[in-house]
Design a protein around this motif. Structure first.
Motif, short mmCIF file in Angstrom:
data_model
loop_
_atom_site.label_atom_id
_atom_site.label_comp_id
_atom_site.label_asym_id
_atom_site.label_seq_id
_atom_site.Cartn_x
_atom_site.Cartn_y
_atom_site.Cartn_z
N GLY A 141 0.83 -1.19 0.00
CA GLY A 141 0.00 0.00 0.00
C GLY A 141 0.87 1.24 0.00
N SER A 142 0.70 2.08 1.02
CA SER A 142 1.49 3.31 1.14
C SER A 142 2.76 3.12 1.96
N TRP A 143 3.11 1.88 2.27
CA TRP A 143 4.27 1.59 3.09
C TRP A 143 5.38 0.95 2.26
N ILE A 144 6.61 1.21 2.64
CA ILE A 144 7.77 0.51 2.10
C ILE A 144 8.39 -0.28 3.25
N VAL A 145 8.63 -1.56 3.02
CA VAL A 145 9.29 -2.42 4.01
C VAL A 145 10.61 -2.89 3.39
N GLN A 146 11.70 -2.77 4.13
CA GLN A 146 12.98 -3.22 3.59
C GLN A 146 13.93 -3.58 4.72
N ALA A 147 14.99 -4.32 4.36
CA ALA A 147 16.05 -4.69 5.29
C ALA A 147 17.29 -3.85 4.99
N ASP A 148 18.09 -3.59 6.04
CA ASP A 148 19.31 -2.80 5.89
C ASP A 148 20.48 -3.46 6.59
N ASN A 149 21.65 -3.33 5.99
CA ASN A 149 22.91 -3.74 6.61
C ASN A 149 23.56 -2.55 7.30
N ASP A 150 24.47 -2.83 8.25
CA ASP A 150 25.23 -1.75 8.87
C ASP A 150 26.48 -1.46 8.04
N ALA A 151 27.36 -0.60 8.55
CA ALA A 151 28.55 -0.18 7.80
C ALA A 151 29.48 -1.34 7.50
N SER A 152 29.45 -2.39 8.33
CA SER A 152 30.33 -3.54 8.12
C SER A 152 29.72 -4.59 7.20
N GLY A 153 28.50 -4.35 6.72
CA GLY A 153 27.85 -5.30 5.84
C GLY A 153 27.02 -6.35 6.55
N LYS A 154 26.87 -6.23 7.88
CA LYS A 154 26.06 -7.17 8.63
C LYS A 154 24.62 -6.67 8.73
N PHE A 155 23.67 -7.61 8.79
CA PHE A 155 22.26 -7.24 8.90
C PHE A 155 22.05 -6.37 10.13
N ALA A 156 21.35 -5.24 9.95
CA ALA A 156 21.13 -4.29 11.04
C ALA A 156 19.68 -4.25 11.50
N TYR A 157 18.73 -4.10 10.58
CA TYR A 157 17.32 -4.02 10.96
C TYR A 157 16.43 -4.11 9.73
N CYS A 158 15.14 -4.34 9.98
CA CYS A 158 14.10 -4.20 8.96
C CYS A 158 13.13 -3.14 9.44
N ASP A 159 12.60 -2.36 8.53
CA ASP A 159 11.62 -1.37 8.97
C ASP A 159 10.55 -1.11 7.92
N ALA A 160 9.46 -0.49 8.42
CA ALA A 160 8.34 -0.08 7.59
C ALA A 160 8.29 1.44 7.59
N THR A 161 8.15 2.04 6.43
CA THR A 161 8.21 3.50 6.29
C THR A 161 7.05 4.00 5.45
N ARG A 162 6.52 5.18 5.82
CA ARG A 162 5.54 5.83 4.98
C ARG A 162 5.68 7.34 5.09
#
Length: 334
Positions: A32-53
């Motif tokens: 819908g009006s949300w974007i959900v994605q995963a992000d790595n930190d500066a070292s390339g390790k998984f950092a978090y997933c979030d929902a944004t609008r």
């Protein structure tokens, strides 16, 4: 709407709210009006997933870190804060105030970790979020928030599981006699009442505490906790259906229903939460969980066309590869 600022701008804003983060290719979902994605930190390790609008130029981010903690943040290109500054704000969810102190992660971004899931649960169930920053009020519609936040949680579970280090390799046989017995890196859980793993017992305690805060007596645990094997591992799993403990307040999210959580039992007596979303009801057939669903959740196969479907039942299918539950094709659409 997110489309007003464009996907590229939204992703750049996402990077900004955790300054050293970078989006993981292929992780972006549009709900819908949300974007959900995963992000790595500066070292390339998984950092978090979030929902944004979007909220008319500003963005709200609701995320879950690799360690399982929740966080909330806001981005506005017109802000110019000193990095590391504490900013006192008030969030209103359907007029209920939530005072917070946010920290500037970048000149244009404010964020903070959340001590528990109460605010996240309120965001799942709410209709409107308002950020009061001084005399300025910014509003964000929360339609679709339950699906988006649940998608972020599922994203976190998948990436956190894949990022977990593999078990240590056994010592070569020639050295086996000289080595002391191997000790498991994870301690064996201490049994809790009812045989529940500590993680399940803690969730039950949190639900009961919510009832007590409301001066309500929690019902028997058996009204909302089911011990069952769902993965074929031979270890008991645990399903919590908050529809059986309505005084805990986890009902009504995403257009109705109650929060359903599944914890997978581990060999050391602990458990890991692998699934959570609102459902209109729960039915267990053999070792398969069926969730009462509605709306877009009832569209997913040729047998269920995207017509004006109101309700359906969706099965949960254990995915050994990702170690989580996937939602199967809906049936019994009405």
């Amino acid at each position: 709407m997110l489309r007003r600022i464009g996907l590229g701008a939204a992703l750049l804003a996402l990077i900004g709210w955790a300054a050293d983060a970078a989006p993981i290719p292929g992780s972006v979902q549009l709900l819908g009006s949300w974007i959900v994605q995963a992000d790595n930190d500066a070292s390339g390790k998984f950092a978090y997933c979030d929902a944004t609008r979007d909220g008319g130029g500003a963005l709200v981010h609701i995320g879950q870190s690799a360690s399982g903690g929740w966080q909330i943040g806001f981005t506005n290109a017109s802000w110019q804060f000193a990095v590391g500054q504490d900013v006192t704000v008030t969030l209103f969810i359907d007029r209920v105030p939530y005072p917070l102190v946010l920290r500037t992660a970048s000149p244009t971004t404010l964020s903070t970790p959340l001590p528990d899931t109460s605010l996240v649960d309120a965001l799942r169930q709410g209709d409107m979020l308002t950020l009061q920053l001084g005399a300025v009020y910014t509003t964000f519609a929360l339609d679709g928030s339950a699906a988006a936040i649940n998608a972020a949680a599922s994203c976190q579970q998948g990436y956190a599981a894949s990022a977990a280090p593999p078990p240590a390799s056994p010592a070569p046989s020639s050295q086996a006699a000289a080595q002391p017995p191997a000790v498991s890196a994870a301690p064996v859980a201490t049994p809790t009442p009812g045989g529940m793993p500590p993680e399940v017992a803690q969730e039950v305690s949190n639900l009961q505490s919510n009832c007590q805060v409301m001066n309500k007596t929690p019902p028997p645990v058996g009204d909302y906790v089911t011990r069952i094997g769902l993965t074929g591992s031979g270890i008991d799993d645990w399903l919590i259906n908050t529809g059986g403990i309505t005084c805990a307040g986890l009902t009504g999210g995403g257009g109705g229903g109650s929060m359903v959580e599944i914890f997978v039992g581990l060999p050391n007596g602990h458990a890991r939460k692998v699934f959570a979303r609102y459902a209109l009801g729960v039915e267990i057939r053999g070792s398969t969980v069926w969730l009462g669903s509605r709306g877009d959740q009832c569209r997913g196969s040729a047998a269920v066309p995207p017509a004006a479907t109101k309700t359906c039942q969706v099965p949960l299918v254990w995915n050994k590869g990702t170690q989580r539950f996937d939602e199967g094709s809906p049936t019994n659409a009405q």
